[in-house]
Design a protein around this motif. Structure first.
Motif, PDB file in Angstrom:
ATOM      1  N   MET A   1       0.855  -1.194   0.000  1.00 54.85           N
ATOM      2  CA  MET A   1       0.000   0.000   0.000  1.00 54.85           C
ATOM      3  C   MET A   1       0.889   1.242   0.000  1.00 54.85           C
ATOM      4  N   ALA A   2       0.447   2.312  -0.692  1.00 58.05           N
ATOM      5  CA  ALA A   2       1.247   3.537  -0.740  1.00 58.05           C
ATOM      6  C   ALA A   2       1.326   4.172   0.644  1.00 58.05           C
ATOM      7  N   LYS A   3       2.469   4.860   0.923  1.00 59.70           N
ATOM      8  CA  LYS A   3       2.695   5.417   2.269  1.00 59.70           C
ATOM      9  C   LYS A   3       1.634   6.425   2.640  1.00 59.70           C
ATOM     10  N   SER A   4       1.106   7.118   1.640  1.00 58.46           N
ATOM     11  CA  SER A   4       0.102   8.125   1.956  1.00 58.46           C
ATOM     12  C   SER A   4      -1.248   7.519   2.258  1.00 58.46           C
ATOM     13  N   LYS A   5      -1.372   6.233   2.027  1.00 54.80           N
ATOM     14  CA  LYS A   5      -2.697   5.611   2.145  1.00 54.80           C
ATOM     15  C   LYS A   5      -2.811   4.570   3.250  1.00 54.80           C
ATOM     16  N   ILE A   6      -1.715   4.238   3.932  1.00 57.63           N
ATOM     17  CA  ILE A   6      -1.794   3.096   4.852  1.00 57.63           C
ATOM     18  C   ILE A   6      -2.661   3.369   6.062  1.00 57.63           C
ATOM     19  N   PHE A   7      -2.700   4.598   6.551  1.00 57.84           N
ATOM     20  CA  PHE A   7      -3.532   4.859   7.738  1.00 57.84           C
ATOM     21  C   PHE A   7      -4.837   5.529   7.373  1.00 57.84           C
ATOM     22  N   ARG A   8      -5.173   5.472   6.141  1.00 65.34           N
ATOM     23  CA  ARG A   8      -6.393   6.145   5.681  1.00 65.34           C
ATOM     24  C   ARG A   8      -7.616   5.377   6.123  1.00 65.34           C
ATOM     25  N   ILE A   9      -8.605   6.129   6.668  1.00 65.82           N
ATOM     26  CA  ILE A   9      -9.902   5.510   6.990  1.00 65.82           C
ATOM     27  C   ILE A   9     -10.929   6.185   6.107  1.00 65.82           C
ATOM     28  N   THR A  10     -11.501   5.432   5.183  1.00 71.66           N
ATOM     29  CA  THR A  10     -12.429   6.055   4.240  1.00 71.66           C
ATOM     30  C   THR A  10     -13.739   6.337   4.956  1.00 71.66           C
ATOM     31  N   PRO A  11     -14.280   7.531   4.771  1.00 66.74           N
ATOM     32  CA  PRO A  11     -15.569   7.836   5.421  1.00 66.74           C
ATOM     33  C   PRO A  11     -16.689   7.035   4.764  1.00 66.74           C
ATOM     34  N   LYS A  12     -17.348   6.233   5.571  1.00 66.39           N
ATOM     35  CA  LYS A  12     -18.411   5.389   5.031  1.00 66.39           C
ATOM     36  C   LYS A  12     -19.646   6.260   4.821  1.00 66.39           C
ATOM     37  N   PRO A  13     -20.217   6.235   3.622  1.00 69.50           N
ATOM     38  CA  PRO A  13     -21.406   7.065   3.382  1.00 69.50           C
ATOM     39  C   PRO A  13     -22.633   6.427   4.027  1.00 69.50           C
ATOM     40  N   ALA A  14     -23.004   6.906   5.210  1.00 62.31           N
ATOM     41  CA  ALA A  14     -24.124   6.294   5.934  1.00 62.31           C
ATOM     42  C   ALA A  14     -25.389   7.059   5.664  1.00 62.31           C
ATOM     43  N   LEU A  15     -26.363   6.367   5.081  1.00 64.41           N
ATOM     44  CA  LEU A  15     -27.661   6.987   4.834  1.00 64.41           C
ATOM     45  C   LEU A  15     -28.556   6.808   6.053  1.00 64.41           C
ATOM     46  N   PRO A  16     -29.432   7.756   6.306  1.00 66.40           N
ATOM     47  CA  PRO A  16     -30.418   7.532   7.376  1.00 66.40           C
ATOM     48  C   PRO A  16     -31.375   6.401   7.000  1.00 66.40           C
ATOM     49  N   GLU A  17     -31.975   5.785   8.043  1.00 61.01           N
ATOM     50  CA  GLU A  17     -32.759   4.568   7.838  1.00 61.01           C
ATOM     51  C   GLU A  17     -33.958   4.785   6.930  1.00 61.01           C
ATOM     52  N   ASP A  18     -34.655   5.939   7.172  1.00 60.15           N
ATOM     53  CA  ASP A  18     -35.878   6.158   6.397  1.00 60.15           C
ATOM     54  C   ASP A  18     -35.567   6.377   4.911  1.00 60.15           C
ATOM     55  N   GLU A  19     -34.406   7.022   4.655  1.00 60.55           N
ATOM     56  CA  GLU A  19     -34.012   7.191   3.247  1.00 60.55           C
ATOM     57  C   GLU A  19     -33.732   5.856   2.605  1.00 60.55           C
ATOM     58  N   LYS A  20     -33.049   5.017   3.402  1.00 62.82           N
ATOM     59  CA  LYS A  20     -32.754   3.674   2.868  1.00 62.82           C
ATOM     60  C   LYS A  20     -34.035   2.940   2.538  1.00 62.82           C
TER      61      LYS A  20
END
Lengths: 237, 166
Positions: free
Chosen positions: A57-76
């Motif tokens: 993995m690239a050094k700039s990416k090893i500690f990256r935590i991708t923001p999970k796109p969480a939808l609200p329940e009613d929208e889902k």
């Protein structure tokens, strides 16, 4: 590193283009093939298809935590409802068109004639089958008749035999009865006479046998008193 | 490798099951055979069931095939068709080969039909079970568009593109 890659590319000619990546770095030297092979020649740009599988993995990416796109329940729920409705409608429409197309195929000229011919053939074969059945039925009748006759004859023979045996049995019984009747039974009238006779003639069951086969009757008979010729020979009755 | 278990296990091999011509017509839905376990006139039916019933079911997986034993004094085969019709075949005192031929003649697809439906034989069919996978493999036809792209005027996505809507 790019120079290495382009050099390799320039070496290869023709329609097919392979790109070999030689990674020098922390992982060491590894030669890896690219998965997708493009058949179109691309002379200008270096095509990056994907990162080689073993590369780190690239050094700039090893500690990256991708923001999970969480939808609200009613929208889902709303999205799911819309999606389901759409899918159901499309599927049913598609199915309906498929059935219609099948019907169309059935109702065309060629299909009609084919069906008619098939039906005709089927009727013919059914008729043939019926005739065969009748033939088999007649054969069966004959065989059953023969069998019935045979069983009838068997039964008759056994009856006759039984009758014969019964007759024989009867005869035997008659013979036995006559034999029994011949023996002198003592009836009520003869009883006194029989008693007197019995008293008058006592039967002595004592006897002795000789090794030569002579019998000496009576308990107290002395053997020496009887002369040789008058001895009784024990016979076989 | 040990012997296969059971009497005549060749009946359970794929080759045996495949190599017969008992493909019932499409209109036949149920095939039932009545026979007894004892009796000389049922011998043919019994042998037919023993040797050929697995083959029949293998070739017709969507047809219900049933056997009824020791119910009637004479053996018979009954086929129930789509339109409610029943085809009765009396097989009293018949041998297994006679029954086989009769079934084939009356309610199985003929050789001609089978040949016409056979995908492998006909070079006009393309697909996974045919001689060629795609028409692009035939010399003289268009080459595969995955190798040589079609001209844009032949491609649906360009023909029906509405540039003002994009």
């Amino acid at each position: 590193m790019a120079d290495d890659v382009t050099k390799k590319q320039k070496k290869l000619a023709g329609n097919t283009l392979f790109t070999h990546f030689i990674m020098f770095g922390s992982s060491g030297s590894r030669v890896l093939n690219v998965i997708n092979i493009s058949y179109l020649q691309s002379r200008s740009k270096r095509v990056w298809v994907r990162k080689p599988l073993g590369s780190p993995m690239a050094k700039s990416k090893i500690f990256r935590i991708t923001p999970k796109p969480a939808l609200p329940e009613d929208e889902k729920a709303e999205i799911k409802r819309l999606f389901d409705n759409y899918k159901n409608s499309m599927k049913s429409i598609r199915q309906y068109f498929f059935e219609q197309s099948l019907k169309q195929a059935e109702s065309g000229e060629v299909a009609q004639t084919k069906h008619r011919l098939e039906d005709q053939e089927h009727e013919q074969l059914v008729e043939e089958n019926r005739l065969e059945n009748e033939k088999t039925a007649m054969l069966r009748e004959e065989k059953l008749k023969i069998q019935a006759e045979k069983t009838q004859q068997n039964v008759l023979a056994s009856l006759i035999k039984k009758e014969g045996e019964a007759k024989l049995h009867e005869i035997q019984i008659e013979a036995f009865l006559t034999k029994q009747m011949c023996t002198p039974f003592i009836q009520a009238e003869n009883i006194e006479k029989a008693i007197e006779d019995a008293l008058a003639n006592p039967v002595n069951f004592n006897f002795a046998l000789d090794l030569d086969g002579y019998i000496y009757r009576g308990k107290d008979t002395s053997i020496d008193t009887i002369p040789e010729e008058k001895r009784e020979r024990l016979s076989r009755n | 490798m040990p012997f296969m278990k059971g009497p005549a296990p060749i009946r359970r091999t794929i080759e045996y099951l495949d190599r017969n011509k008992l493909v019932l017509k499409d209109r036949v839905k149920i095939f039932s055979i009545n026979y007894n376990t004892k009796g000389d006139n049922h011998e043919g039916a019994r042998q037919f069931v023993f040797w050929h019933l697995p083959q029949l079911q293998f070739k017709n997986p969507n047809v219900q095939i049933t056997t009824f034993k020791n119910l009637t004094p004479s053996p018979f085969i009954q086929c129930y068709l789509e339109n409610g019709e029943e085809v009765l075949m009396d097989v009293d005192f018949k041998s297994k080969d006679e029954i086989y031929e009769r079934v084939r003649r009356i309610i199985c697809k003929s050789e001609k039909t089978l040949k016409a439906e056979d995908k492998l034989d006909n070079p006009a069919n393309f697909g996974s079970k045919c001689q060629k996978h795609c028409i692009c493999e035939v010399p003289g036809q268009l080459p595969c568009p995955s190798l040589v792209p079609l001209p844009k005027s032949w491609r649906g996505k360009y023909k029906f593109q509405k540039p003002d809507e994009l």
